[in-house]
Design a protein around this motif. Structure first.
Motif, PDB file in Angstrom:
ATOM      1  N   ASP A  83     -76.050  32.266 -80.049  1.00 26.43           N
ATOM      2  CA  ASP A  83     -77.475  32.126 -80.337  1.00 26.43           C
ATOM      3  C   ASP A  83     -78.186  33.467 -80.181  1.00 26.43           C
ATOM      4  O   ASP A  83     -79.053  33.835 -80.972  1.00 26.43           O
ATOM      5  N   ARG A  84     -77.813  34.236 -79.160  1.00 22.09           N
ATOM      6  CA  ARG A  84     -78.521  35.507 -78.914  1.00 22.09           C
ATOM      7  C   ARG A  84     -78.191  36.562 -79.947  1.00 22.09           C
ATOM      8  O   ARG A  84     -78.756  37.646 -79.938  1.00 22.09           O
ATOM      9  N   ARG A  85     -77.268  36.262 -80.837  1.00 25.36           N
ATOM     10  CA  ARG A  85     -77.019  37.188 -81.946  1.00 25.36           C
ATOM     11  C   ARG A  85     -77.354  36.531 -83.283  1.00 25.36           C
ATOM     12  O   ARG A  85     -76.936  37.014 -84.334  1.00 25.36           O
ATOM     13  N   GLY A  86     -78.057  35.405 -83.241  1.00 26.37           N
ATOM     14  CA  GLY A  86     -78.472  34.760 -84.485  1.00 26.37           C
ATOM     15  C   GLY A  86     -77.332  34.134 -85.256  1.00 26.37           C
ATOM     16  O   GLY A  86     -77.406  33.950 -86.469  1.00 26.37           O
ATOM     17  N   LEU A  87     -76.246  33.806 -84.541  1.00 26.47           N
ATOM     18  CA  LEU A  87     -75.078  33.244 -85.230  1.00 26.47           C
ATOM     19  C   LEU A  87     -75.060  31.726 -85.217  1.00 26.47           C
ATOM     20  O   LEU A  87     -74.088  31.100 -85.616  1.00 26.47           O
ATOM     21  N   GLU A 110     -84.141  35.125 -79.565  1.00 25.70           N
ATOM     22  CA  GLU A 110     -84.509  35.732 -80.859  1.00 25.70           C
ATOM     23  C   GLU A 110     -84.770  37.228 -80.688  1.00 25.70           C
ATOM     24  O   GLU A 110     -84.422  38.030 -81.535  1.00 25.70           O
ATOM     25  N   LEU A 111     -85.407  37.605 -79.568  1.00 23.32           N
ATOM     26  CA  LEU A 111     -85.693  39.024 -79.330  1.00 23.32           C
ATOM     27  C   LEU A 111     -84.415  39.820 -79.098  1.00 23.32           C
ATOM     28  O   LEU A 111     -84.359  41.020 -79.332  1.00 23.32           O
ATOM     29  N   GLN A 112     -83.368  39.132 -78.619  1.00 19.65           N
ATOM     30  CA  GLN A 112     -82.136  39.857 -78.279  1.00 19.65           C
ATOM     31  C   GLN A 112     -81.210  40.069 -79.471  1.00 19.65           C
ATOM     32  O   GLN A 112     -80.139  40.658 -79.325  1.00 19.65           O
ATOM     33  N   ARG A 113     -81.605  39.594 -80.641  1.00 22.27           N
ATOM     34  CA  ARG A 113     -80.695  39.684 -81.796  1.00 22.27           C
ATOM     35  C   ARG A 113     -80.391  41.119 -82.211  1.00 22.27           C
ATOM     36  O   ARG A 113     -79.381  41.384 -82.823  1.00 22.27           O
ATOM     37  N   THR A 114     -81.273  42.041 -81.858  1.00 22.92           N
ATOM     38  CA  THR A 114     -81.032  43.444 -82.210  1.00 22.92           C
ATOM     39  C   THR A 114     -79.937  44.052 -81.339  1.00 22.92           C
ATOM     40  O   THR A 114     -79.434  45.127 -81.634  1.00 22.92           O
ATOM     41  N   PRO A 130     -67.910  21.903 -92.139  1.00 22.20           N
ATOM     42  CA  PRO A 130     -69.360  21.949 -91.961  1.00 22.20           C
ATOM     43  C   PRO A 130     -69.870  23.258 -92.529  1.00 22.20           C
ATOM     44  O   PRO A 130     -69.122  24.212 -92.680  1.00 22.20           O
ATOM     45  N   ASP A 131     -71.138  23.288 -92.888  1.00 21.70           N
ATOM     46  CA  ASP A 131     -71.664  24.470 -93.554  1.00 21.70           C
ATOM     47  C   ASP A 131     -71.965  25.620 -92.605  1.00 21.70           C
ATOM     48  O   ASP A 131     -71.928  26.760 -92.976  1.00 21.70           O
ATOM     49  N   SER A 132     -72.314  25.296 -91.387  1.00 18.55           N
ATOM     50  CA  SER A 132     -72.754  26.378 -90.508  1.00 18.55           C
ATOM     51  C   SER A 132     -72.466  26.002 -89.061  1.00 18.55           C
ATOM     52  O   SER A 132     -72.188  24.850 -88.745  1.00 18.55           O
ATOM     53  N   LEU A 133     -72.564  27.022 -88.204  1.00 21.04           N
ATOM     54  CA  LEU A 133     -72.382  26.772 -86.781  1.00 21.04           C
ATOM     55  C   LEU A 133     -73.638  26.097 -86.259  1.00 21.04           C
ATOM     56  O   LEU A 133     -74.710  26.674 -86.281  1.00 21.04           O
TER      57      LEU A 133
END
Ligand SMILES: Cc1cc2nc3c(=O)[nH]c(=O)nc-3n(C[C@H](O)[C@H](O)[C@H](O)COP(=O)(O)OP(=O)(O)OC[C@H]3O[C@@H](n4cnc5c(N)ncnc54)[C@H](O)[C@@H]3O)c2cc1C
Length: 502
Positions: A40-44, A424-428, A70-73
């Motif tokens: 989640d912290r990498r937007g995956l 969401e902020l940690q995705r960078t 399935p289509d996505s995680l």
């Protein structure tokens, strides 16, 4: 995952993978605990905020057999319960991710491509030598052998790691005492046994209907040969021994044979060579620790390796990879050994299981065990007494943040309710200094590191402290209450000396 973490910081990475394609043979069927948060912290992760939809047992089996994807995680609320040692009901804090490993590998491959990672499939590492300031690799590729010079080599090459063996890193631990099979197969008599999970006098039998799925476990020592092809007959014999019937297996679609080796590399770093995932530790697959540990390793190492490769930090930073992740791996192996011990047949273990069941009815005890099994309990020893605040070393929960005066970068343009999750902020992948107490001095103190550390001023209803310095892997490196001078020390310790001094 490691390649993505390093590439996220602009450092060039080459992945050598001996397989020409993603392996189709079933491996992990699910991801649990902390690993879900990591993705989640990498937007995956898709639809974390959406309503979870749960595939039926039959759909799960078809997914695992490769008939349906399935289509996505997306995490699913498990309708039943998580188990420990096939019996004890756990209370996970987050829904499990019930997807085959191939899907994770596919999504990570896409992310790697997006980040510019060069993935060379069909290329096998056959040897390497460390030379002063780098590593020279011998590679066997589709067009013949060649050499490659790299600054660092990370062996993410599985339990039989060539990198670990060539480096001569010891791999102590315990040998397996079980042999099991996980199979998608057809049998002549679907009524040969009741469906469900059964503890037997000689082991464990799992039989699920739909497209039939089986798990067997016997305490007969490890398989005679790990590499010998698995025959229909050997699986059928195991099924007959455990069910007490003369069931006939008519067709095997997919099958794995497994045991319970629990081993760990003595160190995760030797000079310019690092070990990650199963290369660093092998563990039995019960409760799914493999992917959770491996993803955790990658998240811990990635930003450190990138910072060293970019010359921002001294290579000593990489020693904290072993000092932080080795104890987590060791604890997991302990839990796995305990879990196997609790699955042994016999009246003494029956008594122990009854006692455990009784203890785990207590909610707090149950939560503590779940936290250990899911890696939620980790507290890294950050090795600097002067930085030891109450939250330092702990994983920062996924706080909901709302823009406050001073959020100069506008990082907090929230969703419908005006809030943004920390994840969401940690995705960078960049470190974050969270100013939750509107203290302008913090931004000034961190200014010299502004090329590598983001400062966000926010309001947070459940703020655990007035200010937190959060590493790219989500762990707290510094928090209030603390004296001001300790913040620059923490920034220097983890992210290097500032590029310019004000
Ligand atoms: C039947 C089964 C069920 C499992 N169930 C679960 C589960 O439910 N949950 C869970 O978390 N874990 C589970 N696991 C464990 C999980 O699959 C592993 O922990 C995970 O695959 C480890 O990932 P890794 O990237 O470290 O190693 P691997 O997945 O083994 O990847 C290593 C890669 O390195 C490549 N490679 C090896 N040597 C070289 C070389 N010399 N040169 C180039 N490439 C090389 C290999 O081809 C491979 O692709 C299961 C495993 C099995 C077998």
């Amino acid at each position: 995952m490691l390649a993505c973490e390093v590439a996220l910081h602009g450092v060039p990475v080459v992945v050598l993978e001996r397989l020409p394609e993603i392996e189709t043979h079933p491996k992990a069927e699910g991801i649990t605990g902390r690993a879900i948060d990591i993705l989640d912290r990498r937007g995956l992760m898709a639809g974390v905020d959406g309503p979870p939809s749960q595939p039926t047992a039959e759909q799960r089996t078809r997914i695992a057999m490769g008939e349906r994807r399935p289509d996505s995680l997306q995490p699913k609320a498990f309708p039943g319960a998580r188990h420990f040692a096939t019996m004890f009901v756990l209370r996970p804090e987050s829904p499990d991710l019930l997807v085959p490993q191939q899907l994770l590998e596919r999504d990570l491959a896409r992310r790697a491509a997006d980040l510019g990672v060069e993935v060379r499939r069909g290329h096998t590492l056959t040897g390497f030598t460390q030379n002063g300031d780098g590593v020279r690799l011998d590679v066997d590729g589709p067009d013949g052998q060649y050499r490659l010079q790299a600054d660092w080599l990370a062996g993410c090459d599985g339990g039989r790691s060539t990198v670990r063996k060539l480096a001569g890193i010891a791999f102590p631990g315990t040998d397996g005492i079980t042999t099991g099979y996980r199979a998608f197969a057809e049998i002549d008599d679907p009524d040969f046994h009741l469906p469900g999970w059964f503890r037997k006098d000689n082991g464990l039998l799992v039989y699920e209907e739909g497209p039939p799925r089986f798990i067997t476990l016997e305490f007969i020592g490890p398989p005679a040969s790990r590499d010998a092809p698995i025959t229909l007959t050997e699986f059928q014999e195991a099924l007959r021994r455990l069910s007490g019937t003369d069931v006939t297996v008519t067709k095997v679609h997919k099958i794995n044979r497994f045991t319970d080796n629990e081993r760990q590399a003595e160190t995760y770093r030797q000079g310019r060579v690092l070990l990650v995932g199963d290369a660093a530790h092998v563990q039995s697959q019960w409760s799914g620790p493999g992917l959770r540990l491996g993803l955790g390793d990658a998240l811990n190492l990635g930003w450190k390796l990138a910072a060293v490769a970019r010359g921002q930090c001294h290579e000593d930073l990489l020693d904290t990879y072993t000092s932080e992740r080795h104890p987590v791996g060791a604890q997991t192996l302990e839990v796995q050994r305990a879990s196997i011990a609790l699955m042994r047949p016999g009246p003494h273990v029956d008594a122990l299981r009854r006692l455990f069941t009784h203890l785990l009815l207590d909610v707090d005890t149950n939560r503590r065990l779940t936290a250990v099994v899911d890696d939620l309990h980790i507290r890294y020893d950050m090795d600097d007494p002067s930085l030891t605040g109450p939250l330092v070393g702990l994983y920062c929960p996924d706080l909901r943040l709302k823009a406050a005066n001073g959020d100069a970068k506008g990082a907090l343009n929230g969703g419908a309710d005006g809030t943004v999750r920390l994840a969401e902020l940690q995705r960078t992948g960049r470190p974050l200094l969270l100013d939750l107490g509107a203290d302008p001095r913090l931004r000034a103190l961190a200014e010299p590191w502004s090329d590598r550390v983001d400062v966000v001023t926010a309001e947070c209803a459940e703020a655990p402290a007035d200010a937190l310095l959060i590493r790219p892997d989500g762990f707290v490196a510094w928090s209030t209450p603390a004296d001001e001078a300790s913040l620059p020390r923490a920034l220097t310790r983890w992210f290097g000396h500032p590029a310019r001094v004000t």
